[in-house]
Design a protein around this motif. Structure first.
Motif, PDB file in Angstrom:
ATOM      1  N   ASP A  33      16.341 -15.641   6.172  1.00  0.00           N
ATOM      2  CA  ASP A  33      15.908 -16.854   5.142  1.00  0.00           C
ATOM      3  C   ASP A  33      14.971 -16.291   3.952  1.00  0.00           C
ATOM      4  O   ASP A  33      15.152 -16.910   2.888  1.00  0.00           O
ATOM      5  N   ASN A  34      14.048 -15.421   4.321  1.00  0.00           N
ATOM      6  CA  ASN A  34      13.035 -15.142   3.227  1.00  0.00           C
ATOM      7  C   ASN A  34      14.027 -14.169   2.006  1.00  0.00           C
ATOM      8  O   ASN A  34      13.643 -14.612   0.937  1.00  0.00           O
ATOM      9  N   TRP A  36      17.158 -14.946   1.159  1.00  0.00           N
ATOM     10  CA  TRP A  36      17.870 -15.854   0.624  1.00  0.00           C
ATOM     11  C   TRP A  36      17.184 -16.753  -0.263  1.00  0.00           C
ATOM     12  O   TRP A  36      17.440 -17.215  -1.346  1.00  0.00           O
ATOM     13  N   ARG A  37      15.799 -17.044   0.298  1.00  0.00           N
ATOM     14  CA  ARG A  37      15.091 -17.639  -0.827  1.00  0.00           C
ATOM     15  C   ARG A  37      14.671 -17.042  -1.790  1.00  0.00           C
ATOM     16  O   ARG A  37      14.494 -17.682  -3.108  1.00  0.00           O
ATOM     17  N   ASP A  38      14.078 -15.857  -1.675  1.00  0.00           N
ATOM     18  CA  ASP A  38      13.616 -14.886  -2.694  1.00  0.00           C
ATOM     19  C   ASP A  38      14.946 -14.682  -3.524  1.00  0.00           C
ATOM     20  O   ASP A  38      14.631 -14.733  -4.856  1.00  0.00           O
ATOM     21  N   HIS A  41      18.791 -18.671  -3.332  1.00  0.00           N
ATOM     22  CA  HIS A  41      19.942 -19.430  -2.763  1.00  0.00           C
ATOM     23  C   HIS A  41      19.438 -20.468  -1.681  1.00  0.00           C
ATOM     24  O   HIS A  41      20.237 -21.453  -1.680  1.00  0.00           O
ATOM     25  N   LEU A  42      18.342 -20.090  -1.162  1.00  0.00           N
ATOM     26  CA  LEU A  42      18.054 -20.974  -0.019  1.00  0.00           C
ATOM     27  C   LEU A  42      16.949 -22.089  -0.327  1.00  0.00           C
ATOM     28  O   LEU A  42      16.137 -21.741  -0.930  1.00  0.00           O
ATOM     29  N   ILE A  43      17.504 -23.183  -0.295  1.00  0.00           N
ATOM     30  CA  ILE A  43      16.475 -24.502  -0.432  1.00  0.00           C
ATOM     31  C   ILE A  43      15.606 -24.745   0.663  1.00  0.00           C
ATOM     32  O   ILE A  43      14.298 -24.743   0.501  1.00  0.00           O
ATOM     33  N   THR A  44      16.213 -25.041   1.888  1.00  0.00           N
ATOM     34  CA  THR A  44      15.373 -25.160   3.109  1.00  0.00           C
ATOM     35  C   THR A  44      16.172 -24.837   4.258  1.00  0.00           C
ATOM     36  O   THR A  44      17.427 -24.761   4.166  1.00  0.00           O
ATOM     37  N   VAL A  82      20.774 -25.526   7.221  1.00  0.00           N
ATOM     38  CA  VAL A  82      20.489 -24.835   5.917  1.00  0.00           C
ATOM     39  C   VAL A  82      20.914 -25.254   4.618  1.00  0.00           C
ATOM     40  O   VAL A  82      22.278 -25.706   4.678  1.00  0.00           O
ATOM     41  N   ILE A  84      21.820 -24.675   1.077  1.00  0.00           N
ATOM     42  CA  ILE A  84      21.619 -23.521  -0.081  1.00  0.00           C
ATOM     43  C   ILE A  84      22.330 -24.008  -1.406  1.00  0.00           C
ATOM     44  O   ILE A  84      22.856 -25.070  -1.578  1.00  0.00           O
TER      45      ILE A  84
END
Length: 119
Positions: A33-34, A36-38, A41-44, A82, A84
């Motif tokens: 998750d970290n 993809w967040r960085d 792409h990851l919103i929540t 998730v 994205i």
């Protein structure tokens, strides 16, 4: 574009996974998750408690009905989701296939949109 990745578990099979294995998987998911967040792409990403903790709400003819538990008997349960950002369904599918949870669950990838901004 935004895509909702719904994480579906086989209810009976998921009960057979030892807690230690879930703990290791959780750490892998946090790292993923970290990453993809960085990358933007990851919103929540949120996990859900067991289906037995749910309340199903219905309003029919103005009358509210709230029932403990899921809507129906289920073989699979929604374990998390998730949200994205991806350029298209192909990229969204590639991202979802890299989630460590994919080894334990099915991931439904579906385009999402705001009803206020529907194209």
């Amino acid at each position: 574009m935004k895509f909702l990745c719904q994480i579906w578990f086989d209810t009976e099979k998921s009960k057979l996974v030892p807690q230690e294995e879930w703990d290791v998987l959780t750490q892998k998911c946090i790292l993923s998750d970290n990453r993809w967040r960085d990358s933007g792409h990851l919103i929540t990403a949120l996990a859900l408690h067991d289906p037995e903790t749910a309340v199903t709400v219905r309003v029919r003819d103005g009358a509210l009905s709230a029932t403990d538990g899921p809507f129906a008997e289920i073989k699979e349960h929604l374990g998390g989701f998730v949200l994205i950002e991806a350029k298209d369904i192909r990229q969204a599918t590639e991202i979802a296939s890299a989630f460590p949870i994919a080894d334990y669950a099915s991931i439904e990838v579906r385009p999402a949109y705001s009803i206020q901004e529907r194209e």
